[in-house]
Design an enzyme around this catalytic site. Sequence first.
Site, PDB file in Angstrom:
ATOM      1  N   ARG A 171     155.957  76.970   0.805  1.00  0.00           N
ATOM      2  CA  ARG A 171     155.119  77.868   0.003  1.00  0.00           C
ATOM      3  C   ARG A 171     154.848  76.819  -1.296  1.00  0.00           C
ATOM      4  NH1 ARG A 171     158.754  82.103   1.995  1.00  0.00           N
ATOM      5  NH2 ARG A 171     157.733  83.298   3.458  1.00  0.00           N
ATOM      6  N   LYS A 221     141.874  70.715  -6.072  1.00  0.00           N
ATOM      7  CA  LYS A 221     141.236  70.951  -4.820  1.00  0.00           C
ATOM      8  C   LYS A 221     141.857  70.057  -3.832  1.00  0.00           C
ATOM      9  CE  LYS A 221     136.597  72.861  -6.385  1.00  0.00           C
ATOM     10  NZ  LYS A 221     135.097  72.456  -6.023  1.00  0.00           N
ATOM     11  N   GLU A 252     130.172  59.299  -7.460  1.00  0.00           N
ATOM     12  CA  GLU A 252     130.910  60.466  -8.214  1.00  0.00           C
ATOM     13  C   GLU A 252     130.913  59.972  -9.729  1.00  0.00           C
ATOM     14  OE1 GLU A 252     131.281  63.194  -6.849  1.00  0.00           O
ATOM     15  OE2 GLU A 252     132.231  62.996  -4.825  1.00  0.00           O
ATOM     16  N   LYS A 293     136.470  65.580 -16.193  1.00  0.00           N
ATOM     17  CA  LYS A 293     136.810  66.561 -15.219  1.00  0.00           C
ATOM     18  C   LYS A 293     138.084  67.180 -15.595  1.00  0.00           C
ATOM     19  CE  LYS A 293     137.710  67.519 -10.473  1.00  0.00           C
ATOM     20  NZ  LYS A 293     137.704  67.137  -9.035  1.00  0.00           N
ATOM     21  N   GLU A 325     136.767  77.338 -10.128  1.00  0.00           N
ATOM     22  CA  GLU A 325     135.533  77.562  -9.967  1.00  0.00           C
ATOM     23  C   GLU A 325     134.667  78.973  -9.793  1.00  0.00           C
ATOM     24  OE1 GLU A 325     134.167  74.341  -7.385  1.00  0.00           O
ATOM     25  OE2 GLU A 325     132.862  75.679  -6.378  1.00  0.00           O
ATOM     26  N   ARG A 369     132.753  74.913 -13.101  1.00  0.00           N
ATOM     27  CA  ARG A 369     133.229  73.734 -12.243  1.00  0.00           C
ATOM     28  C   ARG A 369     132.138  73.555 -11.037  1.00  0.00           C
ATOM     29  NH1 ARG A 369     139.358  72.433  -9.877  1.00  0.00           N
ATOM     30  NH2 ARG A 369     138.778  70.767  -8.948  1.00  0.00           N
ATOM     31  N   ASN A 395     129.716  69.919  -8.333  1.00  0.00           N
ATOM     32  CA  ASN A 395     129.312  69.776  -6.836  1.00  0.00           C
ATOM     33  C   ASN A 395     127.746  69.144  -6.713  1.00  0.00           C
ATOM     34  OD1 ASN A 395     131.806  70.657  -5.855  1.00  0.00           O
ATOM     35  ND2 ASN A 395     131.227  72.713  -6.206  1.00  0.00           N
ATOM     36  N   HIS A 401     126.569  67.807  -3.444  1.00  0.00           N
ATOM     37  CA  HIS A 401     127.573  68.010  -2.402  1.00  0.00           C
ATOM     38  C   HIS A 401     127.136  69.040  -1.294  1.00  0.00           C
ATOM     39  CE1 HIS A 401     129.876  65.885  -5.339  1.00  0.00           C
ATOM     40  NE2 HIS A 401     131.043  65.941  -4.498  1.00  0.00           N
ATOM     41  N   HIS A 406     127.469  67.620   2.084  1.00  0.00           N
ATOM     42  CA  HIS A 406     128.208  68.009   3.140  1.00  0.00           C
ATOM     43  C   HIS A 406     127.473  68.264   4.376  1.00  0.00           C
ATOM     44  CE1 HIS A 406     131.472  69.460   0.122  1.00  0.00           C
ATOM     45  NE2 HIS A 406     131.534  68.348   0.224  1.00  0.00           N
ATOM     46  N   HIS A 459     131.728  59.912   1.940  1.00  0.00           N
ATOM     47  CA  HIS A 459     131.353  61.001   1.323  1.00  0.00           C
ATOM     48  C   HIS A 459     130.590  60.708  -0.085  1.00  0.00           C
ATOM     49  CE1 HIS A 459     132.122  64.811  -0.907  1.00  0.00           C
ATOM     50  NE2 HIS A 459     132.611  64.170  -1.988  1.00  0.00           N
TER      51      HIS A 459
HETATM   52  P1  NAD Z   1     139.086  57.538   1.961  1.00  0.00           P
HETATM   53  O1  NAD Z   1     140.248  58.224   1.467  1.00  0.00           O
HETATM   54  O2  NAD Z   1     138.688  57.706   3.249  1.00  0.00           O
HETATM   55  O3  NAD Z   1     139.542  56.106   1.518  1.00  0.00           O
HETATM   56  C1  NAD Z   1     138.240  55.249   1.815  1.00  0.00           C
HETATM   57  C2  NAD Z   1     138.751  53.800   2.528  1.00  0.00           C
HETATM   58  O4  NAD Z   1     139.317  52.978   1.701  1.00  0.00           O
HETATM   59  C3  NAD Z   1     139.684  54.289   3.635  1.00  0.00           C
HETATM   60  O5  NAD Z   1     139.500  53.432   4.581  1.00  0.00           O
HETATM   61  C4  NAD Z   1     141.120  54.059   2.962  1.00  0.00           C
HETATM   62  O6  NAD Z   1     142.120  53.757   3.923  1.00  0.00           O
HETATM   63  C5  NAD Z   1     140.744  52.742   2.207  1.00  0.00           C
HETATM   64  N1  NAD Z   1     141.406  52.494   1.041  1.00  0.00           N
HETATM   65  C6  NAD Z   1     142.070  53.144   0.348  1.00  0.00           C
HETATM   66  N2  NAD Z   1     142.592  52.640  -0.908  1.00  0.00           N
HETATM   67  C7  NAD Z   1     142.348  51.506  -0.565  1.00  0.00           C
HETATM   68  C8  NAD Z   1     142.625  50.260  -1.401  1.00  0.00           C
HETATM   69  N3  NAD Z   1     143.165  50.197  -2.464  1.00  0.00           N
HETATM   70  N4  NAD Z   1     142.150  48.943  -0.738  1.00  0.00           N
HETATM   71  C9  NAD Z   1     141.426  49.072   0.288  1.00  0.00           C
HETATM   72  N5  NAD Z   1     141.390  50.071   1.095  1.00  0.00           N
HETATM   73  C10 NAD Z   1     141.534  51.259   0.541  1.00  0.00           C
HETATM   74  O7  NAD Z   1     137.824  57.955   0.999  1.00  0.00           O
HETATM   75  P2  NAD Z   1     137.463  58.470  -0.625  1.00  0.00           P
HETATM   76  O8  NAD Z   1     136.251  58.109  -0.870  1.00  0.00           O
HETATM   77  O9  NAD Z   1     138.686  57.852  -1.262  1.00  0.00           O
HETATM   78  O10 NAD Z   1     137.683  60.113  -0.554  1.00  0.00           O
HETATM   79  C11 NAD Z   1     136.850  60.929   0.260  1.00  0.00           C
HETATM   80  C12 NAD Z   1     137.290  62.273   0.503  1.00  0.00           C
HETATM   81  O11 NAD Z   1     137.588  62.919  -0.871  1.00  0.00           O
HETATM   82  C13 NAD Z   1     136.383  63.176   1.409  1.00  0.00           C
HETATM   83  O12 NAD Z   1     137.299  63.639   2.229  1.00  0.00           O
HETATM   84  C14 NAD Z   1     135.958  64.083   0.233  1.00  0.00           C
HETATM   85  O13 NAD Z   1     135.767  65.270   0.733  1.00  0.00           O
HETATM   86  C15 NAD Z   1     137.116  64.056  -0.698  1.00  0.00           C
HETATM   87  N6  NAD Z   1     137.253  64.645  -2.178  1.00  0.00           N
HETATM   88  C16 NAD Z   1     137.582  65.715  -2.547  1.00  0.00           C
HETATM   89  C17 NAD Z   1     137.538  65.911  -3.824  1.00  0.00           C
HETATM   90  C18 NAD Z   1     138.484  66.968  -4.600  1.00  0.00           C
HETATM   91  O14 NAD Z   1     138.306  67.383  -5.654  1.00  0.00           O
HETATM   92  N7  NAD Z   1     139.585  67.299  -4.095  1.00  0.00           N
HETATM   93  C19 NAD Z   1     136.328  65.376  -4.746  1.00  0.00           C
HETATM   94  C20 NAD Z   1     135.544  64.387  -4.159  1.00  0.00           C
HETATM   95  C21 NAD Z   1     135.964  63.952  -2.661  1.00  0.00           C
HETATM   96  N1  GLY Z   2     134.980  67.573  -6.796  1.00  0.00           N
HETATM   97  C1  GLY Z   2     134.477  68.902  -7.213  1.00  0.00           C
HETATM   98  C2  GLY Z   2     135.394  69.685  -7.714  1.00  0.00           C
HETATM   99  O1  GLY Z   2     136.561  69.119  -7.987  1.00  0.00           O
HETATM  100  O2  GLY Z   2     135.401  70.706  -8.359  1.00  0.00           O
END
Ligand code: NAD
Ligand code: GLY
Length: 383
Positions: free
Chosen positions: A124, A146, A188, A230, A240, A244, A248, A251, A255, A268
Amino acid sequence: MTTHQTLTVALDERSYPIHIGCGLLGNAELWRPHLNPKMGAVVITNTTVAPLYLDKVMATLASLGCPAFSVILPDGEEYKSWGTLNTVFDALLENRCERGTTLIALGGGVIGDLVGFAAACYQRGAPFIQVPTTLLSQVDSSVGGKTAINHPLGKNMIGAFYQPKLVLADLDTLDTLPSREMAAGLSEVIKYGLIRDEAFFQWLEQNAEGLMQRDKTLLAQAVHHSCAHKAEVVARDEREAGERALLNLGHTFGHAVETGMGYGSWLHGEAVAAGTVMAALLSKQLGWLDDAAIERIKLLFQRVGLPVAGPWLASSPEASAGRYLELMRHDKKVSAGVMRLVLLKAIGLAVVSAEADDAAILGAIVSGLASRPDPAALPPTGI
Ligand code: NAD
Ligand code: GLY
């Protein structure tokens, strides 16, 4: 370079620092206040990041007398799933982790979102630390709480709001990031300029190439500025209820690209770039943006190597647009069946709007599609 900058996400008793700078993985003093050596820690990462940075993090934890083990997950958006989440829970239970064990997410947004959700659920709620290693995760996903995994029917559909105790954005980790991932992160960054800071958008126009070349001074400014935006938005609207949602931009369309093409096919940030152009085209249809603004947005995305047109999801543009709309109806911003989209009144001024009807949305999608289907990138169901 050992200097770093610190921001705070101000959420009363759940407030936490974001440290941004070089050499932070090995800077034990930044970690110390957020670890409990009696409870230990688990570092959760993936097969790509582990060989690059896991040893350094484990050494820092050891130097602080904090017992720790690691879990190494497969790499990819398609592993942001129930199955992988269960792998994490198995490891936590097999190692008899307690509620006080700190979960450390070492990786990009996929690891951060998944580990954050695991932390929210485990007994939890266990403490967790975000150590983002992609540009995208440093400027966006590691901040704000998030957390989620994907469902085959929709991106990020299963998740929780759950804040980390600390975010450590070590700019040195970006040295090993592939250029395609750097561009996806810049998508982003550009978003913040588009939604609330025209001057920042102009600064990005001036510095796009320097950022892609990983100039550390420019990167520090871009990450700091993005995280400041942010943190300010999240502090005012953590869950949100309103503002907030502006974060998006692009997005809802994006998506649809990610889900429609199969997770991991489009990054992404790439999907968000193409989705932002669709949102801009819809804003133009509503009389808010002119052609010059659309061209400015497209040019900046193109200069860093991002796509400015979305993929076909069916055998014709019209059928593709229908499929986008179908997927977009699963979006979390759909309320009582009404689709609310983030649109642009101007560069630097975004609004959440339900003004566009289906015909207008379909029109914007068709205008924002690639001129032909990419045979190498057909959705898994075929077209
Ligand atoms: P990712 O986590 O898939 O990383 C991209 C690639 O880079 C992967 O292959 C990873 O292994 C590699 N990598 C990571 N760090 C590295 C480094 N320092 N050197 C070499 N390779 C490295 O993708 P991302 O773009 O970081 O994140 C995308 C995800 O984030 C999506 O799932 C998206 O939905 C999510 N997201 C979440 C929020 C939120 O607010 N929580 C906001 C935006 C995106
Ligand atoms: N990436 C959008 C949010 O965190 O609200």
